[in-house]
Design an enzyme around this catalytic site. Sequence first.
Site, PDB file in Angstrom:
ATOM      1  N   GLU A  34       0.743  -1.256   0.148  1.00 15.66           N
ATOM      2  CA  GLU A  34       0.079   0.051  -0.069  1.00 15.66           C
ATOM      3  C   GLU A  34       0.785   1.246  -0.053  1.00 15.66           C
ATOM      4  O   GLU A  34       1.745   1.306   0.751  1.00 15.66           O
ATOM      5  CB  GLU A  34      -0.857  -0.043   1.162  1.00 15.66           C
ATOM      6  CG  GLU A  34      -2.266   0.644   0.975  1.00 15.66           C
ATOM      7  CD  GLU A  34      -2.988  -0.144   0.119  1.00 15.66           C
ATOM      8  OE1 GLU A  34      -3.093   0.297  -1.117  1.00 15.66           O
ATOM      9  OE2 GLU A  34      -3.767  -1.281   0.312  1.00 15.66           O
ATOM     10  N   HIS A  35       0.398   2.345  -0.606  1.00 13.23           N
ATOM     11  CA  HIS A  35       1.227   3.367  -0.965  1.00 13.23           C
ATOM     12  C   HIS A  35       2.670   2.962  -1.588  1.00 13.23           C
ATOM     13  O   HIS A  35       3.734   3.935  -1.177  1.00 13.23           O
ATOM     14  CB  HIS A  35       0.966   4.283   0.289  1.00 13.23           C
ATOM     15  CG  HIS A  35      -0.271   5.052   0.406  1.00 13.23           C
ATOM     16  ND1 HIS A  35      -0.408   6.108  -0.003  1.00 13.23           N
ATOM     17  CD2 HIS A  35      -1.205   4.532   1.194  1.00 13.23           C
ATOM     18  CE1 HIS A  35      -1.779   6.229   0.096  1.00 13.23           C
ATOM     19  NE2 HIS A  35      -2.225   5.349   1.224  1.00 13.23           N
ATOM     20  N   THR A  36       2.802   2.123  -2.171  1.00  9.08           N
ATOM     21  CA  THR A  36       4.051   1.621  -2.842  1.00  9.08           C
ATOM     22  C   THR A  36       4.137   1.826  -4.543  1.00  9.08           C
ATOM     23  O   THR A  36       5.218   2.122  -4.709  1.00  9.08           O
ATOM     24  CB  THR A  36       4.396   0.364  -2.481  1.00  9.08           C
ATOM     25  OG1 THR A  36       3.321  -0.584  -2.980  1.00  9.08           O
ATOM     26  CG2 THR A  36       4.767  -0.259  -1.241  1.00  9.08           C
ATOM     27  N   LEU A 124     -12.519   0.539  -3.731  1.00  2.02           N
ATOM     28  CA  LEU A 124     -12.404  -0.530  -4.709  1.00  2.02           C
ATOM     29  C   LEU A 124     -12.296  -0.148  -6.183  1.00  2.02           C
ATOM     30  O   LEU A 124     -12.354  -1.175  -6.912  1.00  2.02           O
ATOM     31  CB  LEU A 124     -13.608  -1.385  -4.358  1.00  2.02           C
ATOM     32  CG  LEU A 124     -13.784  -1.927  -2.908  1.00  2.02           C
ATOM     33  CD1 LEU A 124     -15.121  -2.624  -2.768  1.00  2.02           C
ATOM     34  CD2 LEU A 124     -12.773  -2.719  -2.359  1.00  2.02           C
ATOM     35  N   SER A 127     -13.526   3.859 -10.371  1.00  2.39           N
ATOM     36  CA  SER A 127     -13.211   4.685 -11.245  1.00  2.39           C
ATOM     37  C   SER A 127     -12.449   3.995 -12.307  1.00  2.39           C
ATOM     38  O   SER A 127     -12.275   4.104 -13.695  1.00  2.39           O
ATOM     39  CB  SER A 127     -12.653   6.065 -10.851  1.00  2.39           C
ATOM     40  OG  SER A 127     -11.547   5.714  -9.911  1.00  2.39           O
ATOM     41  N   GLU A 159      -6.604   9.442 -15.788  1.00  3.91           N
ATOM     42  CA  GLU A 159      -7.125   9.882 -14.396  1.00  3.91           C
ATOM     43  C   GLU A 159      -5.948  11.215 -13.968  1.00  3.91           C
ATOM     44  O   GLU A 159      -6.924  11.944 -13.227  1.00  3.91           O
ATOM     45  CB  GLU A 159      -6.963   8.793 -13.509  1.00  3.91           C
ATOM     46  CG  GLU A 159      -7.095   9.074 -11.945  1.00  3.91           C
ATOM     47  CD  GLU A 159      -8.383   8.103 -11.419  1.00  3.91           C
ATOM     48  OE1 GLU A 159      -8.459   7.011 -12.295  1.00  3.91           O
ATOM     49  OE2 GLU A 159      -8.716   7.993 -10.246  1.00  3.91           O
ATOM     50  N   ASP A 171      -4.282   0.595  -9.523  1.00  6.95           N
ATOM     51  CA  ASP A 171      -5.675   0.207  -9.936  1.00  6.95           C
ATOM     52  C   ASP A 171      -6.034  -0.258 -11.395  1.00  6.95           C
ATOM     53  O   ASP A 171      -6.785  -1.011 -11.804  1.00  6.95           O
ATOM     54  CB  ASP A 171      -6.542   1.325  -9.512  1.00  6.95           C
ATOM     55  CG  ASP A 171      -6.286   1.735  -8.260  1.00  6.95           C
ATOM     56  OD1 ASP A 171      -5.779   1.045  -7.368  1.00  6.95           O
ATOM     57  OD2 ASP A 171      -6.703   3.166  -7.788  1.00  6.95           O
ATOM     58  N   TYR A 220      -3.479  12.300   0.309  1.00  8.95           N
ATOM     59  CA  TYR A 220      -2.920  11.484  -0.462  1.00  8.95           C
ATOM     60  C   TYR A 220      -1.476  12.065  -1.175  1.00  8.95           C
ATOM     61  O   TYR A 220      -0.480  11.753  -1.299  1.00  8.95           O
ATOM     62  CB  TYR A 220      -3.529  10.979  -1.389  1.00  8.95           C
ATOM     63  CG  TYR A 220      -3.178   9.938  -2.721  1.00  8.95           C
ATOM     64  CD1 TYR A 220      -3.259   8.539  -2.294  1.00  8.95           C
ATOM     65  CD2 TYR A 220      -2.745  10.289  -3.683  1.00  8.95           C
ATOM     66  CE1 TYR A 220      -2.631   7.458  -3.266  1.00  8.95           C
ATOM     67  CE2 TYR A 220      -2.421   9.402  -4.751  1.00  8.95           C
ATOM     68  CZ  TYR A 220      -2.116   7.974  -4.571  1.00  8.95           C
ATOM     69  OH  TYR A 220      -1.726   7.239  -5.296  1.00  8.95           O
TER      70      TYR A 220
HETATM   71  C1  GLA Z   1      -5.083   4.603  -4.202  1.00  7.61           C
HETATM   72  C2  GLA Z   1      -4.391   4.883  -5.538  1.00  7.61           C
HETATM   73  C3  GLA Z   1      -3.448   3.947  -5.924  1.00  7.61           C
HETATM   74  C4  GLA Z   1      -2.580   3.701  -4.803  1.00  7.61           C
HETATM   75  C5  GLA Z   1      -3.302   3.298  -3.407  1.00  7.61           C
HETATM   76  C6  GLA Z   1      -2.628   3.281  -2.378  1.00  7.61           C
HETATM   77  O1  GLA Z   1      -6.077   3.675  -4.423  1.00  7.61           O
HETATM   78  O2  GLA Z   1      -5.365   4.925  -6.489  1.00  7.61           O
HETATM   79  O3  GLA Z   1      -2.794   4.220  -7.108  1.00  7.61           O
HETATM   80  O4  GLA Z   1      -1.618   4.777  -4.678  1.00  7.61           O
HETATM   81  O5  GLA Z   1      -4.079   4.364  -3.270  1.00  7.61           O
HETATM   82  O6  GLA Z   1      -1.804   2.006  -2.273  1.00  7.61           O
END
Ligand code: GLA
Length: 380
Positions: A34-36, A124, A127, A159, A171, A220
């Site tokens: 996550e957040h990587t 989830l 988008s 996006e 995503d 974010y």
């Molecule tokens: C959101 C962003 C992703 C990712 C996550 C965190 O979902 O759309 O690209 O950065 O946050 O892991």
Amino acid sequence: MIPPSHIRTPFQARFGAAPTVIVRAPGRVNLIGEHTDYNDGFVLPIAIDRAITIALRPRPDRRLIVHALDYDQTAEFDLDRLEKGEPGWAEYVKGVAWALQREGFGLSGWEGVLLGDIPRGAGLSSSAAVELASARAFAAVSSLPWDPARMARLAQKAENEWVGVRCGIMDQMASAVARAGHALFLDCRSLAYEHIPLPPETAIVVLDTATRRGLVDSAYNERRRQCETAARTLGVPALRDVDEATLTRRAAALDEVTLRRARHVVSENARVLQAIAAMRRGDAAALGSLLNLSHASLQADFEVSSPALDQIVALARRDPACFGARMTGAGFGGCAVALVEAARAGRFARQVIRAYRRQTGLEAQAYLCAASDGASLVAA
Ligand code: GLA
């Protein structure tokens, strides 16, 4: 899963004929990593069995008419005159058209109806699913080669640059290239990926806290900036290029907050690699422990969890059927993900919802998710 008949009938009612193409693209839940993604690191999402479906037929001109059944809204636009409109689902369709045309693809117009069963605003990736379903639709009517990773990149560009949200690539890649029954191990720098089977007899349960936070975007972007600052200070292109020993050695170069942000990213990348090893051994217990460690790091070092997420994660872990649980997605609200024994997943979900209601008065939702295939042509 929306059966094709549920979208054929409304298409027929609106356009007076049967659709010639049906496409779908799934949402995703991230198991770990996550957040990587925006740090050029590793992620391990699955595509879920909830998706955006579009039924359509080509038009002889360069117009698009798309009706979203969930919103009872119709968007109409001309591919020769793309203009930004009010924020909403239609901007994702338009943004994809813009990105494809900028890439040099010649597009044909189409008309269609769009229907989804991905909970919105829950983290989830509804988008990304709209983007990939739109890309699949354009590819079908315009006879474009379907290169899922390239389409994911273009959807991300839509996006980032059309909609104006600075997301990473996770995503879109999950929605584009995932495989049923597998998690997607993705290197967000090279976009190399591998499909890793889920441990046998386990289930993935998504727990929606029923909380949303409005400031996700600014928080974010702030996290992204802090990560970029850390990488710049350490003299590397991205935090992907730092290992735990180097970070410890260079800790004094970073202020306290930036160091914690970096420590999350660096340790999370290492946890993804450990998670892959655990999955290859079919070791659900080890994978579950890594999920727990990831949550602790997101909570203490990256500071993107929330009281509701912490509560639902604690309730999930209290259940003996649970191997591990953590918040998932950007954070601050939305969903947690739990790895549980498949045979006891239904009871687990009911138990967590009940206990969460008792503690918070909120009505959580639980989704037992089957890992699904990425964007596809359902019928042509
Ligand atoms: C959101 C962003 C992703 C990712 C996550 C965190 O979902 O759309 O690209 O950065 O946050 O892991």
